[in-house]
Design a protein around this motif. Structure first.
Motif, PDB file in Angstrom:
ATOM      1  N   HIS A 144       0.806  -1.221   0.000  1.00 56.52           N
ATOM      2  CA  HIS A 144       0.000   0.000   0.000  1.00 56.52           C
ATOM      3  C   HIS A 144       0.840   1.272   0.000  1.00 56.52           C
ATOM      4  O   HIS A 144       0.287   2.370  -0.059  1.00 56.52           O
ATOM      5  CB  HIS A 144      -0.933   0.006   1.220  1.00 56.52           C
ATOM      6  CG  HIS A 144      -0.208   0.058   2.528  1.00 56.52           C
ATOM      7  ND1 HIS A 144       0.255  -1.062   3.157  1.00 56.52           N
ATOM      8  CD2 HIS A 144       0.156   1.101   3.308  1.00 56.52           C
ATOM      9  CE1 HIS A 144       0.864  -0.723   4.273  1.00 56.52           C
ATOM     10  NE2 HIS A 144       0.823   0.590   4.390  1.00 56.52           N
ATOM     11  N   CYS A 148      -1.418   2.641  -7.017  1.00 57.86           N
ATOM     12  CA  CYS A 148      -2.040   1.598  -7.849  1.00 57.86           C
ATOM     13  C   CYS A 148      -2.525   2.246  -9.140  1.00 57.86           C
ATOM     14  O   CYS A 148      -3.488   3.031  -9.134  1.00 57.86           O
ATOM     15  CB  CYS A 148      -3.205   0.937  -7.112  1.00 57.86           C
ATOM     16  SG  CYS A 148      -4.121  -0.241  -8.143  1.00 57.86           S
ATOM     17  N   ARG A 170      -3.727   2.523   8.238  1.00 61.03           N
ATOM     18  CA  ARG A 170      -2.766   1.503   7.844  1.00 61.03           C
ATOM     19  C   ARG A 170      -1.447   1.719   8.571  1.00 61.03           C
ATOM     20  O   ARG A 170      -1.145   2.820   9.036  1.00 61.03           O
ATOM     21  CB  ARG A 170      -2.526   1.581   6.325  1.00 61.03           C
ATOM     22  CG  ARG A 170      -3.731   1.181   5.487  1.00 61.03           C
ATOM     23  CD  ARG A 170      -3.461   1.488   4.027  1.00 61.03           C
ATOM     24  NE  ARG A 170      -4.583   1.104   3.174  1.00 61.03           N
ATOM     25  CZ  ARG A 170      -4.680   1.441   1.898  1.00 61.03           C
ATOM     26  NH1 ARG A 170      -3.744   2.194   1.342  1.00 61.03           N
ATOM     27  NH2 ARG A 170      -5.712   1.052   1.176  1.00 61.03           N
ATOM     28  N   ARG A 221      -5.375   6.493   0.478  1.00 56.04           N
ATOM     29  CA  ARG A 221      -6.236   5.332   0.227  1.00 56.04           C
ATOM     30  C   ARG A 221      -6.968   5.455  -1.114  1.00 56.04           C
ATOM     31  O   ARG A 221      -7.364   4.449  -1.696  1.00 56.04           O
ATOM     32  CB  ARG A 221      -7.280   5.185   1.343  1.00 56.04           C
ATOM     33  CG  ARG A 221      -6.752   4.634   2.654  1.00 56.04           C
ATOM     34  CD  ARG A 221      -7.863   4.638   3.694  1.00 56.04           C
ATOM     35  NE  ARG A 221      -7.400   4.194   4.993  1.00 56.04           N
ATOM     36  CZ  ARG A 221      -7.445   2.936   5.423  1.00 56.04           C
ATOM     37  NH1 ARG A 221      -7.923   1.994   4.636  1.00 56.04           N
ATOM     38  NH2 ARG A 221      -7.016   2.625   6.632  1.00 56.04           N
ATOM     39  N   SER A 224      -4.385   3.866  -3.714  1.00 57.98           N
ATOM     40  CA  SER A 224      -3.587   2.688  -3.398  1.00 57.98           C
ATOM     41  C   SER A 224      -4.478   1.547  -2.942  1.00 57.98           C
ATOM     42  O   SER A 224      -5.638   1.748  -2.579  1.00 57.98           O
ATOM     43  CB  SER A 224      -2.572   3.015  -2.291  1.00 57.98           C
ATOM     44  OG  SER A 224      -3.237   3.304  -1.066  1.00 57.98           O
ATOM     45  N   VAL A 225      -3.932   0.337  -2.968  1.00 61.25           N
ATOM     46  CA  VAL A 225      -4.638  -0.845  -2.481  1.00 61.25           C
ATOM     47  C   VAL A 225      -3.683  -1.648  -1.615  1.00 61.25           C
ATOM     48  O   VAL A 225      -2.462  -1.493  -1.695  1.00 61.25           O
ATOM     49  CB  VAL A 225      -5.165  -1.728  -3.639  1.00 61.25           C
ATOM     50  CG1 VAL A 225      -6.169  -0.976  -4.484  1.00 61.25           C
ATOM     51  CG2 VAL A 225      -4.014  -2.254  -4.495  1.00 61.25           C
ATOM     52  N   THR A 226      -4.226  -2.515  -0.799  1.00 62.94           N
ATOM     53  CA  THR A 226      -3.400  -3.440  -0.031  1.00 62.94           C
ATOM     54  C   THR A 226      -3.091  -4.654  -0.894  1.00 62.94           C
ATOM     55  O   THR A 226      -3.675  -4.848  -1.967  1.00 62.94           O
ATOM     56  CB  THR A 226      -4.121  -3.901   1.240  1.00 62.94           C
ATOM     57  OG1 THR A 226      -5.273  -4.672   0.865  1.00 62.94           O
ATOM     58  CG2 THR A 226      -4.563  -2.708   2.085  1.00 62.94           C
TER      59      THR A 226
END
Length: 745
Positions: A144, A148, A170, A221, A224-226
């Motif tokens: 993250h 992305c 996070r 957030r 982005s992604v995990t």
């Protein structure tokens, strides 16, 4: 000068002196290696414009010996040693010469930047002509931390703004506070999102830390992604994926720089987040166990359940009736629970309520899978993946907490309450490992050589407490034992969790290399204190205010405030105030602002780097704060002549994990207070006192306003953990010394 000393609890047979034979061969090879390391170290130090430091040289020799012999090494290297080059030079030499990858991990973003942008490139350039080939280096962070591309392009649905308040920040969010605009006002969330999307069109790395100024976690957030949310091999823009590219570079590099958060992920069930490596170097190693514990701690609340349910309904198109019912029942059970640790595991009613959440989440996982209907629809596949990831995380947490009590004997469970980001009080259940020694030993150190270094590893004059915490030494009466691995939700795969790791975004292929495990004995370790180039007894005074009363429950007593005012006035400001609570720092700052004619900054007034910069730039300025200031603040020169410590930094008595560890040591016949509380305090005292002397020219006073450092039986243990300043309890002497320093400028 603080001299070097060594501890070797498990000497190898080859180290035993003898007349010729294998021992002589080992000595000869070591001498040859030392000469080679000396030559390379001189090149690197010369490129930096410095000169040879004996402690740095001793450290480099020890690291080279550990890498050659396959034993773990704990190195305490005091401030000014130059420890980064002390481990990087032999590590780069070993990586290239032996074709064995080295992973270097740091705890703080500042040190990671220093290693990756200054120290390591300098070493690789300086050594390039003396090694078989130039060293290849790479930086690796959590998924993250990278942009992305697919999410920016609309491959995921827009985040529900309300849901952003329901989930915890996070890891690393504290390193990226909301920026302050030029006018002094914080940017709005919308302004940050616009700026980060503009940056997304120009970045070559996608690395969050390359965005300057940064943005808050809620804005990041949006782009982005995990790893669990990533589409993996099914992503249409996989070839442009920034985190995948970073992992590809890491697979080919000789030296990979990462952080303790990544080590925490590796230690708690995902070892392949890191490329296969033969050597692990851990800088700022005193923070490793806390970082692994944080990564291994799970949290369950009604808000997280509702978040997962909302994503399932919105993006998966599935009803969540059973989960909603289970959530409501859990709320009715946990809200009345008292805060604190559950010494005998979750109460049965709470365990059954959590089990109902687990069962409902398992059922939903079976249907939350991308299918033909999601292909080609904007954000549909990404939305299902987000829903699946949230549901899987919920399932795994609930399954862990609802496990059989026998399976939870190494787990600490507790209830806590606090305000969320909307100011609403929430009740949360937490689960953490009793200890992480087993995780560190089996998941991070087994089968490879570990070099762990810090300015503070020898607590009370011994490496044993840290070695036990890292799983290198076993003594149940002195440290609790933790599990070798965390429980894995085996039933999750059958429930459809395979979609959460489709494409294995965090798994690095080619991790099957073997051979080193046979020659690395997890029980062999050596402790080495290489000292410091600073003359602590001549450069600093440690003053203990023995005449003050023992601190009580109040944040600060009138006597303490009087003492602080007297000392700060004598120093002409120039004070770093380290407090054990936010309230104590606030009370002291407000009192000094009223009493003294010097600027007093308080942690929280602005971003911490801004406050530290202001403190360093204006000599009369004081800076007061809590834990973040005890470690990592580096202000050499006359701006910091006085470090005030309000009390011995013991952990809170109601700290659930540390109180459980203390109880475990006591149950095994040991001294829980010394093993846990005193060790914790010793580490922080060493770190805090170390803020005073940061260069050979620094002079000043560390003032501890807690008489127990002199009067209590454990005081000697704590004092031996601190830099060896000249000690006194004479306030008049200290005030006079501070006034002389202030007059000298």
């Amino acid at each position: 000068m603080h001299q070097a000393r060594t501890t070797d609890p498990t000497p190898a047979a080859a180290d035993v002196p003898g007349a010729g034979g294998p021992a002589a061969d080992v000595t000869g090879r070591a001498s040859s290696a030392h000469a080679a390391v000396d030559e390379l170290l001189d090149l690197a130090v010369g490129a930096l414009g410095g000169g040879r430091r004996e402690g740095q040289r001793t450290m480099a020799h020890a690291v080279a010996d550990a890498l050659a012999g396959g034993e773990h090494l704990l190195v305490q290297a005091g401030t000014g040693t130059g420890k980064s080059l002390g481990y990087l030079v032999p590590a780069v030499r070993h990586a290239v010469s032996e074709d064995e990858r080295v992973v270097v991990s740091t705890a703080t973003l500042a040190l990671q930047r220093q290693v990756m942008t200054r120290d390591l490139p300098l070493v690789t350039r300086a050594l390039a002509g003396r090694l078989p080939r130039p060293a290849d280096i790479a930086l690796l962070k959590g998924w993250h931390n990278y942009l992305c591309v697919h999410k920016v392009a609309g491959g995921y649905p827009e985040d529900d703004q309300g849901a952003l308040f329901d989930v915890p920040e996070r890891p690393g969010a504290a390193d990226h506070p909301a920026p302050v605009a030029d006018a002094g006002e914080r940017e709005t969330l919308g302004e940050q999102v616009v700026r980060v999307r503009e940056w997304a069109q120009a970045t070559d790395t996608g690395d969050r830390d390359d965005l300057v100024p940064g943005v808050a976690d809620r804005a990041w957030r949006q782009v982005s992604v995990t790893a669990m949310e990533c589409l993996g091999s099914s992503c249409p823009v996989l070839e442009e994926c920034f985190p995948d590219a970073a992992r590809a570079r890491a697979r080919e590099a000789d030296v990979v720089v990462t952080n303790h958060a990544m080590l925490g992920i590796a230690a708690t069930g995902s070892p392949h987040v890191l490329p296969e490596h033969d050597v692990l170097v851990v800088d700022e190693a005193h923070e490793l166990t806390d970082r692994v514990t944080a990564q291994a701690t799970a949290e369950l609340s009604v808000a997280t359940i509702e978040h997962a349910a909302r994503l399932a309904r919105r993006h998966g198109g599935v009803p969540t009736t059973d989960l909603d019912t289970a959530s409501q029942h859990l709320a009715s059970v946990v809200v009345p629970l008292p805060e604190g640790r559950f010494r005998d595991g979750l109460p049965e009613a709470a365990r059954l309520a959590v089990a109902a959440v687990r069962d409902a989440a398992r059922t939903l996982l079976t249907v939350l899978k991308p299918d033909a209907s999601t292909k080609g629809r904007d954000g549909a596949e990404g939305g299902v993946k987000m829903a699946n990831a949230a549901m899987l995380a919920l399932f795994e947490t609930a399954e862990r907490m609802a496990a059989d009590p026998e399976d939870l004997r190494h787990t600490v469970l507790w209830c806590a309450r606090g305000e969320d980001r909307r100011g609403q009080v929430t009740t949360r259940l937490h689960a953490a490992p009793l200890a992480v020694d087993g995780l560190v030993r089996t998941q991070l150190l087994a089968g490879r050589t570990g070099v762990l270094t810090s300015a503070t590893l020898a607590l009370g004059g011994s490496f044993d407490p840290v070695a036990r915490a890292l799983g290198l030494a076993s003594r149940p009466d002195a440290a609790p034992a933790g599990p070798p691995s965390l429980p894995v939700a085996a039933s999750a795969t059958a429930a459809g969790s395979g979609t959460a790791t489709a494409g294995a975004p965090d798994v690095l292929p080619g991790t099957e290399r073997a051979g080193r495990a046979e020659r690395v004995d997890a029980g062999r370790w050596r402790g080495l204190d290489v000292g410091s180039p600073f003359d602590y007894p001549r450069q600093g005074i440690c003053y203990v205010a023995r005449r003050l009363p023992t601190p009580g429950r109040e944040p600060a007593t009138d006597a303490q405030l009087d003492e602080i005012a007297t000392l700060v006035e004598a120093a002409g400001g120039r004070t770093l105030g380290l407090f054990t609570s936010r309230r104590a720092a606030q009370v002291a700052a407000e009192a000094m602002r009223e009493r003294l004619d010097v600027p007093v900054l308080l942690q929280g007034d602005d971003q911490l780097p801004t406050l530290v910069a202001q403190f360093a730039a204006d000599e009369p300025t004081c800076l007061f704060g809590t834990l973040s200031l005890w470690q990592g603040v580096d202000v050499p020169g006359p701006a910091c002549r006085l470090v005030v410590i309000d009390r011995i930094p013991f952990p809170r008595p109601d700290d659930p994990v540390r109180s459980a560890r203390s109880d475990a040591v006591a149950a095994a016949g040991g001294n829980g207070f010394m093993a846990v509380s005193a060790t914790h305090a010793a580490l922080l005292l060493a770190q805090g006192a170390g803020r005073l002397v940061r260069s050979g020219e620094d002079r000043g006073v560390v003032a501890v306003l807690d008489p127990r450092l002199e009067t209590a039986r454990y005081g000697e243990f704590l004092r031996r953990s601190m830099p060896p300043f000249w000690r006194t309890t004479d306030r008049d002497l200290v005030v006079a010394a501070l006034r002389r320093l202030s007059a000298a400028g």
